[in-house]
Write a protein that holds these residues in place. Structure first.
Motif, mmCIF file in Angstrom:
data_model
loop_
_atom_site.group_PDB
_atom_site.id
_atom_site.type_symbol
_atom_site.label_atom_id
_atom_site.label_comp_id
_atom_site.label_asym_id
_atom_site.label_seq_id
_atom_site.Cartn_x
_atom_site.Cartn_y
_atom_site.Cartn_z
ATOM 1 N N PHE A 340 15.281 -4.139 -25.906
ATOM 2 C CA PHE A 340 16.287 -3.962 -24.721
ATOM 3 C C PHE A 340 15.875 -2.590 -23.882
ATOM 4 O O PHE A 340 16.444 -1.453 -24.392
ATOM 5 N N ASP A 341 14.928 -2.806 -23.163
ATOM 6 C CA ASP A 341 14.533 -1.306 -22.153
ATOM 7 C C ASP A 341 15.406 -1.413 -21.265
ATOM 8 O O ASP A 341 15.793 -2.166 -20.395
ATOM 9 N N LEU A 342 16.237 -0.288 -21.227
ATOM 10 C CA LEU A 342 17.283 -0.093 -20.147
ATOM 11 C C LEU A 342 17.233 1.174 -19.457
ATOM 12 O O LEU A 342 17.872 2.390 -19.749
ATOM 13 N N PRO A 343 16.735 1.120 -18.376
ATOM 14 C CA PRO A 343 16.539 2.077 -17.583
ATOM 15 C C PRO A 343 17.731 2.533 -16.769
ATOM 16 O O PRO A 343 18.463 1.577 -16.423
ATOM 17 N N VAL A 344 18.217 3.780 -16.497
ATOM 18 C CA VAL A 344 19.755 3.991 -15.757
ATOM 19 C C VAL A 344 19.214 4.627 -14.566
ATOM 20 O O VAL A 344 18.268 5.599 -14.399
ATOM 21 N N THR A 345 19.988 4.192 -13.452
ATOM 22 C CA THR A 345 19.825 4.852 -12.251
ATOM 23 C C THR A 345 21.053 5.518 -11.404
ATOM 24 O O THR A 345 22.069 4.687 -11.596
ATOM 25 N N TYR A 346 21.036 6.506 -10.757
ATOM 26 C CA TYR A 346 22.157 6.974 -10.159
ATOM 27 C C TYR A 346 21.492 6.963 -8.673
ATOM 28 O O TYR A 346 20.743 7.599 -8.427
ATOM 29 N N THR A 357 12.132 -5.951 -17.975
ATOM 30 C CA THR A 357 11.367 -6.785 -18.968
ATOM 31 C C THR A 357 9.859 -6.792 -18.368
ATOM 32 O O THR A 357 9.079 -6.560 -19.066
ATOM 33 N N LEU A 358 9.702 -7.193 -16.966
ATOM 34 C CA LEU A 358 8.230 -7.321 -16.656
ATOM 35 C C LEU A 358 8.249 -6.314 -15.360
ATOM 36 O O LEU A 358 6.862 -6.253 -14.962
ATOM 37 N N ASN A 359 8.811 -5.928 -14.570
ATOM 38 C CA ASN A 359 8.950 -5.254 -13.418
ATOM 39 C C ASN A 359 8.214 -4.179 -13.706
ATOM 40 O O ASN A 359 7.644 -3.305 -12.431
ATOM 41 N N GLN A 360 8.649 -3.011 -14.418
ATOM 42 C CA GLN A 360 8.203 -1.627 -14.491
ATOM 43 C C GLN A 360 7.661 -1.581 -16.013
ATOM 44 O O GLN A 360 7.765 -2.166 -17.180
ATOM 45 N N PRO A 361 6.745 -0.551 -16.058
ATOM 46 C CA PRO A 361 5.748 -0.312 -17.325
ATOM 47 C C PRO A 361 6.853 0.220 -18.436
ATOM 48 O O PRO A 361 7.784 0.787 -17.967
ATOM 49 N N CYS A 362 6.569 -0.078 -19.603
ATOM 50 C CA CYS A 362 7.423 0.095 -20.756
ATOM 51 C C CYS A 362 6.473 0.791 -21.703
ATOM 52 O O CYS A 362 5.489 0.224 -22.027
ATOM 53 N N SER A 363 7.088 1.927 -22.605
ATOM 54 C CA SER A 363 6.227 2.538 -23.405
ATOM 55 C C SER A 363 6.331 1.792 -24.728
ATOM 56 O O SER A 363 5.305 1.970 -25.743
ATOM 57 N N GLY A 364 7.258 0.928 -24.993
ATOM 58 C CA GLY A 364 7.385 0.224 -26.028
ATOM 59 C C GLY A 364 7.383 -1.521 -25.842
ATOM 60 O O GLY A 364 7.365 -1.861 -24.777
ATOM 61 N N SER A 365 7.738 -2.108 -26.984
ATOM 62 C CA SER A 365 7.740 -3.732 -26.682
ATOM 63 C C SER A 365 9.069 -4.069 -26.151
ATOM 64 O O SER A 365 10.252 -3.492 -26.213
ATOM 65 N N VAL A 366 9.200 -5.051 -25.504
ATOM 66 C CA VAL A 366 10.402 -5.641 -24.654
ATOM 67 C C VAL A 366 10.598 -7.122 -25.155
ATOM 68 O O VAL A 366 9.808 -7.775 -25.475
ATOM 69 N N SER A 367 11.798 -7.300 -25.346
ATOM 70 C CA SER A 367 12.419 -8.750 -25.486
ATOM 71 C C SER A 367 12.189 -9.724 -24.164
ATOM 72 O O SER A 367 12.625 -9.244 -23.110
ATOM 73 N N LEU A 368 11.595 -10.798 -24.890
ATOM 74 C CA LEU A 368 11.271 -11.834 -23.680
ATOM 75 C C LEU A 368 12.537 -12.674 -23.719
ATOM 76 O O LEU A 368 12.280 -13.802 -22.868
ATOM 77 N N GLN A 369 13.569 -12.753 -24.514
ATOM 78 C CA GLN A 369 14.572 -13.704 -24.591
ATOM 79 C C GLN A 369 15.197 -13.789 -23.113
ATOM 80 O O GLN A 369 15.337 -12.809 -22.337
ATOM 81 N N ARG A 370 15.787 -14.789 -22.594
ATOM 82 C CA ARG A 370 16.450 -15.182 -21.383
ATOM 83 C C ARG A 370 17.451 -14.116 -21.232
ATOM 84 O O ARG A 370 17.594 -13.696 -20.107
ATOM 85 N N ARG A 371 18.350 -14.037 -22.174
ATOM 86 C CA ARG A 371 19.625 -12.873 -22.044
ATOM 87 C C ARG A 371 19.528 -12.129 -23.097
ATOM 88 O O ARG A 371 19.323 -12.417 -24.453
ATOM 89 N N ARG A 372 20.138 -10.986 -23.071
ATOM 90 C CA ARG A 372 20.315 -9.995 -24.049
ATOM 91 C C ARG A 372 21.616 -9.153 -23.469
ATOM 92 O O ARG A 372 22.002 -8.987 -22.386
#
Length: 448
Positions: A340-346, A357-372
């Motif tokens: 569950f890759d969770l970037p926070v924006t202010y 999931t797919l839009n931004q690079p991630c340093s680790g693995s991400v879940s491809l499940q439809r909902r989390r």
């Protein structure tokens, strides 16, 4: 009118009320204005005796006292003092010196002046520096109004210099509201405004409450809580908690959320190298996290579906961030989060969570499940120079369900109440409570 014997023992609660002064009966010296120490330090340490109407000052070993009017006293003063201060059918009427025993070393002559003076005026000005001594005197004399006023003064003046003394005194004299206020201040400021010397003043019991609390305003991640705790003791190169010096700290380290330290490789290496905790503790946490990862990957884990407050209070990830000024910010908190890759924006006074999931690079693995889903609580606060909250907001505990690359505004801030620097603290739980195993808790220490 009385002498004050000093003792070293500290009492917890109220002391018996002296019989020398009848309740509600005014006297020319009862207001406290007649107390005149010859010199502050010597008077407090060795005692002081003053004879009304005379220039003679006597030292009374271990006591503060006033002499009964005698033959050296002016006749008018003797008559007036005798009528007001020693009149009536009191056993003290025939005594030359009346002794008031005080088993509390916090009480000094200035505090008694204020305490007796409060009997003759509605309002008493209490400054922070003598408030503990005045509180001690008020408790001894059972002056409920003055006790309450001392408590209000303490709650209004909690800061880095007073918090430890106030907390200890609040426990001694039974002021739970002051004690809670001090704990609240510590939870807000321990990590946001770190002070090494303050850290060393805490008792082990206080440290245990702070480190274990879900309300601790953590900055960055759990590893920073460990780093702050490490500053109190130097335990590098040994299994600290297995030493005689370290055993009292076992209960404190049990409240570290080790599962969120070992989820980051750099942090795991540091805690392995420092060896503060027994290896069995880490082995248990490694096992629990490995099994949880397998469940998340192979058992279609989608995250918490309902609020379990007990689970969130005791096992959620604690993390935070300081925003020094208004602007646009985007950040991640480090560590493996079960895909569950969770970037926070202010931005524009909004705080936004996004499931990447797919839009931004991630340093680790991400879940491809439809909902989390994740359970979370978001808190914001600004503090004044003394550490007191100026403004604060919280979402309370919520369940957030996101589809792939979906984002959600979780808080909209009112610009009129927005004061920088702004401190943000989050609690997250990304895996269902039922996926945690019985091995999650640290093995019991047979000596604890």
């Amino acid at each position: 009118v009385c002498s004050l014997k000093s003792r070293r023992a500290v009492t917890h609660g109220l002391i018996e009320q002296p019989s020398a002064v009848p309740p509600g009966e005014p006297g020319s010296g009862a207001g406290g204005s007649a107390w005149r120490p010859e010199s502050g330090g010597d008077a407090a340490a060795h005692g002081f005796c003053y004879c009304p109407g005379s220039r003679k000052h006597k030292q009374s070993r271990g006591a503060f006292c006033y002499c009964h009017p005698d033959s050296e006293t002016d006749e008018d003063e003797q008559e007036g003092d005798g009528q007001h201060m020693f009149g009536g059918s009191w056993k003290e009427s025939s005594m030359n010196i009346i002794e008031l025993e005080t088993p509390d070393q916090n009480i000094d002559i200035e505090a008694l002046q204020v305490a007796f003076g409060s009997l003759y005026r509605d309002d008493v000005l209490i400054k922070p520096s003598p408030v503990i001594a005045i509180l001690a005197a008020a408790c001894m004399l059972q002056l409920d109004g003055l006790i309450q006023q001392c408590g209000e003064t303490m709650k209004e003046t909690v800061n880095v210099k007073t918090v430890c003394g106030y907390y200890t005194s609040a426990g001694t004299y039974g002021l739970d509201s002051v004690k809670n206020k001090c704990l609240e201040w510590l939870l807000n400021n321990l990590m946001t405004h770190q002070n090494v010397e303050l850290f060393k003043e805490f008792s082990i019991n206080v440290m245990k409450q702070l480190i274990g609390s879900s309300h601790l305003f953590v900055m960055q991640v759990e590893m920073d809580v460990y780093t702050a705790l490490k500053k109190r003791k130097d335990f590098e190169g040994m299994t600290f908690l297995e030493t005689e010096q370290g055993k009292p700290f076992v209960s404190v380290f049990r409240h570290l959320r080790l599962q969120y330290i070992i989820s980051d490789l750099a942090s795991a290496r540091i805690i392995e190298q420092d060896s503060p905790v027994p290896s069995e503790w880490l082995s248990s946490v490694y096992k629990q996290r490995w099994l949880a990862m397998l469940w998340a990957e192979q058992d279609s884990e989608v995250g918490p579906q309902e609020i379990n407050k007990e689970e969130l209070e005791g096992n959620s990830m604690r993390c935070g961030r300081k925003l020094t000024k208004d602007g646009e910010y985007c950040w991640w908190w480090t560590g493996f989060n079960f895909g569950f890759d969770l970037p926070v924006t202010y931005t524009n006074r909004y705080i936004i969570f996004k499931r990447n999931t797919l839009n931004q690079p991630c340093s680790g693995s991400v879940s491809l499940q439809r909902r989390r889903s994740t359970a979370f609580r978001l808190r914001l606060a600004s503090f004044d120079s003394s550490g007191k909250p100026i403004c604060s907001r919280t979402t309370g505990y919520q369940i957030l369900t996101l589809e792939k690359d979906q984002e959600q505004v979780v808080m909209n801030l009112d610009s009129r109440l927005l004061i920088f620097p702004l401190y943000i603290c989050c609690n997250f739980l990304c895996i269902s409570p039922e996926k945690r195993t019985e091995n999650n808790h640290h093995p019991e220490n047979p000596e604890n």
